[in-house]
Design a protein around this motif. Structure first.
Motif, PDB file in Angstrom:
ATOM      1  N   LYS A   1       0.923  -1.118   0.193  1.00  0.00           N
ATOM      2  CA  LYS A   1      -0.032   0.349  -0.277  1.00  0.00           C
ATOM      3  C   LYS A   1       0.525   1.225   0.020  1.00  0.00           C
ATOM      4  CE  LYS A   1      -0.559   0.448   5.236  1.00  0.00           C
ATOM      5  NZ  LYS A   1      -1.181   0.695   6.264  1.00  0.00           N
ATOM      6  N   ASP A   2       1.946   1.338   0.859  1.00  0.00           N
ATOM      7  CA  ASP A   2       3.148   2.011   0.417  1.00  0.00           C
ATOM      8  C   ASP A   2       3.375   2.607  -0.880  1.00  0.00           C
ATOM      9  OD1 ASP A   2       4.298  -0.362   0.794  1.00  0.00           O
ATOM     10  OD2 ASP A   2       6.546   0.775   1.221  1.00  0.00           O
ATOM     11  N   LYS A   3       3.354   1.442  -1.837  1.00  0.00           N
ATOM     12  CA  LYS A   3       4.391   2.708  -2.900  1.00  0.00           C
ATOM     13  C   LYS A   3       2.920   3.321  -3.555  1.00  0.00           C
ATOM     14  CE  LYS A   3       6.965  -0.700  -2.486  1.00  0.00           C
ATOM     15  NZ  LYS A   3       9.187  -0.651  -3.075  1.00  0.00           N
ATOM     16  N   LEU A   4       4.009   4.188  -4.508  1.00  0.00           N
ATOM     17  CA  LEU A   4       3.649   5.097  -5.671  1.00  0.00           C
ATOM     18  C   LEU A   4       2.005   5.050  -6.252  1.00  0.00           C
ATOM     19  CD1 LEU A   4       6.591   7.784  -6.186  1.00  0.00           C
ATOM     20  CD2 LEU A   4       3.957   7.856  -4.297  1.00  0.00           C
ATOM     21  N   ALA A   5       0.927   4.852  -6.787  1.00  0.00           N
ATOM     22  CA  ALA A   5       0.340   4.452  -7.255  1.00  0.00           C
ATOM     23  C   ALA A   5       0.740   4.804  -8.806  1.00  0.00           C
ATOM     24  CB  ALA A   5      -1.045   5.617  -7.220  1.00  0.00           C
ATOM     25  N   VAL A   6       1.799   5.452  -9.208  1.00  0.00           N
ATOM     26  CA  VAL A   6       2.077   5.848 -10.189  1.00  0.00           C
ATOM     27  C   VAL A   6       2.897   5.206 -10.577  1.00  0.00           C
ATOM     28  CG1 VAL A   6       3.871   7.604  -9.712  1.00  0.00           C
ATOM     29  CG2 VAL A   6       3.171   7.231 -12.102  1.00  0.00           C
ATOM     30  N   ASP A   7       4.234   4.306  -9.582  1.00  0.00           N
ATOM     31  CA  ASP A   7       4.007   3.281  -9.942  1.00  0.00           C
ATOM     32  C   ASP A   7       3.802   1.408 -10.024  1.00  0.00           C
ATOM     33  OD1 ASP A   7       6.918   4.655  -9.411  1.00  0.00           O
ATOM     34  OD2 ASP A   7       6.908   5.047  -7.450  1.00  0.00           O
ATOM     35  N   ALA A   8       2.776   1.700  -9.423  1.00  0.00           N
ATOM     36  CA  ALA A   8       1.828   0.786  -9.079  1.00  0.00           C
ATOM     37  C   ALA A   8       1.260   0.349 -10.958  1.00  0.00           C
ATOM     38  CB  ALA A   8       0.743   1.112  -8.503  1.00  0.00           C
ATOM     39  N   LEU A   9       0.857   1.840 -11.766  1.00  0.00           N
ATOM     40  CA  LEU A   9       0.124   1.891 -12.778  1.00  0.00           C
ATOM     41  C   LEU A   9       1.183   1.567 -13.838  1.00  0.00           C
ATOM     42  CD1 LEU A   9      -2.000   2.673 -14.993  1.00  0.00           C
ATOM     43  CD2 LEU A   9      -1.288   5.023 -14.949  1.00  0.00           C
ATOM     44  N   GLN A  10       2.410   1.835 -13.718  1.00  0.00           N
ATOM     45  CA  GLN A  10       3.844   1.758 -14.185  1.00  0.00           C
ATOM     46  C   GLN A  10       4.269  -0.186 -14.272  1.00  0.00           C
ATOM     47  OE1 GLN A  10       5.604   3.653 -16.041  1.00  0.00           O
ATOM     48  NE2 GLN A  10       6.177   1.967 -16.999  1.00  0.00           N
ATOM     49  N   TYR A  11       3.832  -0.296 -13.373  1.00  0.00           N
ATOM     50  CA  TYR A  11       4.318  -2.109 -12.717  1.00  0.00           C
ATOM     51  C   TYR A  11       3.076  -3.086 -13.736  1.00  0.00           C
ATOM     52  CZ  TYR A  11       5.445  -6.331 -10.436  1.00  0.00           C
ATOM     53  OH  TYR A  11       5.248  -7.839 -10.114  1.00  0.00           O
ATOM     54  N   ILE A  12       1.726  -2.212 -13.187  1.00  0.00           N
ATOM     55  CA  ILE A  12       0.532  -2.590 -14.425  1.00  0.00           C
ATOM     56  C   ILE A  12       0.535  -3.567 -15.686  1.00  0.00           C
ATOM     57  CG2 ILE A  12      -2.136  -2.812 -14.818  1.00  0.00           C
ATOM     58  CD1 ILE A  12      -2.600  -1.715 -11.876  1.00  0.00           C
ATOM     59  N   LYS A  13       1.093  -2.079 -16.156  1.00  0.00           N
ATOM     60  CA  LYS A  13       1.182  -2.102 -17.296  1.00  0.00           C
ATOM     61  C   LYS A  13       2.513  -2.879 -18.200  1.00  0.00           C
ATOM     62  CE  LYS A  13       0.951   1.839 -19.560  1.00  0.00           C
ATOM     63  NZ  LYS A  13       1.228   3.424 -20.384  1.00  0.00           N
ATOM     64  N   GLN A  14       3.658  -2.423 -17.196  1.00  0.00           N
ATOM     65  CA  GLN A  14       4.586  -3.400 -17.163  1.00  0.00           C
ATOM     66  C   GLN A  14       4.992  -5.296 -18.035  1.00  0.00           C
ATOM     67  OE1 GLN A  14       7.777  -2.192 -15.187  1.00  0.00           O
ATOM     68  NE2 GLN A  14       8.890  -0.710 -15.878  1.00  0.00           N
ATOM     69  N   GLN A  15       3.287  -5.421 -16.891  1.00  0.00           N
ATOM     70  CA  GLN A  15       3.264  -7.174 -16.631  1.00  0.00           C
ATOM     71  C   GLN A  15       2.326  -7.555 -17.274  1.00  0.00           C
ATOM     72  OE1 GLN A  15       5.115  -9.022 -14.779  1.00  0.00           O
ATOM     73  NE2 GLN A  15       6.524  -7.804 -14.008  1.00  0.00           N
ATOM     74  N   ASN A  16       1.829  -6.119 -18.347  1.00  0.00           N
ATOM     75  CA  ASN A  16       0.641  -6.740 -18.995  1.00  0.00           C
ATOM     76  C   ASN A  16      -0.583  -6.942 -17.932  1.00  0.00           C
ATOM     77  OD1 ASN A  16      -0.945  -6.441 -21.247  1.00  0.00           O
ATOM     78  ND2 ASN A  16       0.381  -8.675 -22.201  1.00  0.00           N
ATOM     79  N   ILE A  17      -1.046  -6.002 -17.209  1.00  0.00           N
ATOM     80  CA  ILE A  17      -2.073  -6.801 -15.954  1.00  0.00           C
ATOM     81  C   ILE A  17      -3.082  -6.103 -16.518  1.00  0.00           C
ATOM     82  CG2 ILE A  17      -0.786  -9.108 -15.387  1.00  0.00           C
ATOM     83  CD1 ILE A  17      -0.506  -7.365 -12.828  1.00  0.00           C
ATOM     84  N   ASN A  18      -3.909  -6.391 -15.341  1.00  0.00           N
ATOM     85  CA  ASN A  18      -5.103  -5.067 -15.378  1.00  0.00           C
ATOM     86  C   ASN A  18      -5.554  -4.521 -13.547  1.00  0.00           C
ATOM     87  OD1 ASN A  18      -5.963  -4.599 -18.090  1.00  0.00           O
ATOM     88  ND2 ASN A  18      -7.248  -6.841 -17.973  1.00  0.00           N
ATOM     89  N   ASN A  19      -4.923  -5.623 -12.516  1.00  0.00           N
ATOM     90  CA  ASN A  19      -5.117  -5.004 -11.556  1.00  0.00           C
ATOM     91  C   ASN A  19      -4.010  -5.895 -11.126  1.00  0.00           C
ATOM     92  OD1 ASN A  19      -6.130  -7.970 -11.767  1.00  0.00           O
ATOM     93  ND2 ASN A  19      -7.376  -7.169 -12.586  1.00  0.00           N
ATOM     94  N   LEU A  20      -4.379  -5.142  -8.832  1.00  0.00           N
ATOM     95  CA  LEU A  20      -2.721  -6.370  -8.404  1.00  0.00           C
ATOM     96  C   LEU A  20      -3.585  -6.278  -7.035  1.00  0.00           C
ATOM     97  CD1 LEU A  20       0.090  -3.766  -9.360  1.00  0.00           C
ATOM     98  CD2 LEU A  20       0.026  -6.566  -9.859  1.00  0.00           C
ATOM     99  N   PRO A  21      -4.069  -7.505  -6.311  1.00  0.00           N
ATOM    100  CA  PRO A  21      -3.562  -7.789  -5.518  1.00  0.00           C
ATOM    101  C   PRO A  21      -2.696  -6.598  -3.824  1.00  0.00           C
ATOM    102  CG  PRO A  21      -3.305  -9.080  -5.864  1.00  0.00           C
ATOM    103  CD  PRO A  21      -3.386  -8.339  -7.457  1.00  0.00           C
ATOM    104  N   VAL A  22      -3.368  -5.970  -2.895  1.00  0.00           N
ATOM    105  CA  VAL A  22      -2.582  -5.458  -2.374  1.00  0.00           C
ATOM    106  C   VAL A  22      -2.018  -5.533  -1.109  1.00  0.00           C
ATOM    107  CG1 VAL A  22      -1.797  -2.824  -1.411  1.00  0.00           C
ATOM    108  CG2 VAL A  22      -3.334  -3.413  -3.255  1.00  0.00           C
TER     109      VAL A  22
END
Length: 321
Positions: free
Chosen positions: A277-298
């Protein structure tokens, strides 16, 4: 008249003015900067007419880069706004002629209050220059106005000089991007710098989740009810053990799997991608795009499920990469 040539000529004249101003900068710039850095009050910037517009912009730039600042209208100052000034403040007065009537009239009162006066002018013999504690005198240059009357080159030079003060001061402060984000919470850049996964994720009863020993049909029901397109799979201690996405479901159903008898743990994706939960949202979005997925459990540090975040939630908040 060659309109394009005339337009480029304005650029050339103002660029030349900036070059002359840059080359004329000396220890006076450093002295003004040191005063700003050491100021225990506010940096108050004033100017009349076109320089007043420049002063307004500069006050906003100083404030956004960590130097408390505001614009003081010199005419309004004569009608009570001088009360905004304290002896701990620095007044930066901008007047290329150094004889702007509204500014000249408030100088004695500023001195009575005890604030320091910094003059930015093109006339070292002006009333403003003589009254100031420090004076930055601009070199002679041509105004870009073909009549030589409208403030053009002079206001550009004033703007860049003030920007230089504000930017270098922020460097001395050690001003960070996270500090910038504190002062720009509504802008897209500010959101990138301050919004974290915890600010945007769904949590508590809104998390789509299912026990690993439940039926696949129960997972479908949970996914449909929460409308996020994913279900996190947990064990009896709320530890994340897998996920099932809507894409996974389609592939499972295409195999003619009996959704009324199949157990979730048999069809889930084990060891899913996840985030804290402490990660920046922009980093989460970047990770989602890199992994070619739509969502992430926190998850928390013990891998306990505490939320779910999707790229749509992040994009909806105005964050893009």
């Amino acid at each position: 008249m060659d309109k394009l040539l005339e337009g480029k000529k304005v650029f050339d004249i103002e660029i030349e003015a900036l070059k002359r101003t840059r080359d004329a900068i000396n220890d006076t710039f450093v002295q003004i900067l040191d005063w700003i850095i050491a100021c225990s009050g506010k940096v108050i910037i004033t100017g009349m007419g076109k320089p007043g517009h420049i002063a307004t912009k500069l006050a906003a730039t100083f404030s956004s880069l960590g130097t408390p600042s505001f614009y003081l209208h010199p005419a309004e100052a004569m009608h009570g706004d001088l009360g905004m000034i304290s002896e701990n403040d620095i007044i930066i007065a901008i007047s290329y002629s150094g004889e702007s009537e509204e500014i000249v009239k408030i100088l004695p009162n500023i001195k009575m209050i005890g604030a320091k006066i910094v003059a930015i002018t093109g006339n070292e013999n002006s009333t403003l220059a003589k009254a100031a504690d420090i004076t930055q005198v601009f070199p002679e240059f041509e105004e870009a106005c073909y009549l030589g009357l409208a403030p053009t080159s002079s206001t550009t030079a004033e703007l860049v000089y003030g920007d230089a003060l504000a930017v270098v001061a922020s460097v001395v402060y050690g001003f960070k991007d996270s500090d910038f984000g504190k002062f720009h919470p509504a802008g897209s850049l500010g959101k990138k710098l301050i919004l974290k996964v915890a600010d945007l994720m769904v949590k508590d009863k809104d998390i789509p989740k299912i026990g690993k020993d439940k039926l696949l049909m129960d997972a479908i029901t949970e996914m449909s009810k929460k409308k996020i397109g994913v279900v996190s799979v947990i064990d009896e201690d709320n530890t994340l053990v897998g996920i099932i996405t809507d894409g996974d479901l389609r592939r499972i159903i295409e195999k003619h799997t009996d959704i009324y008898s199949e157990i979730v743990s048999n069809v889930m994706i084990s060891s899913p991608k996840k985030i804290t939960k402490d990660k920046l949202a922009v980093d989460a979005l970047q990770y989602i795009k890199q992994q070619n997925i739509n969502n992430l459990p926190v998850v928390d540090m013990d891998n306990k499920l505490i939320g779910t975040i999707t790229w749509q939630m992040i994009m909806k908040a105005g964050i893009v990469v």
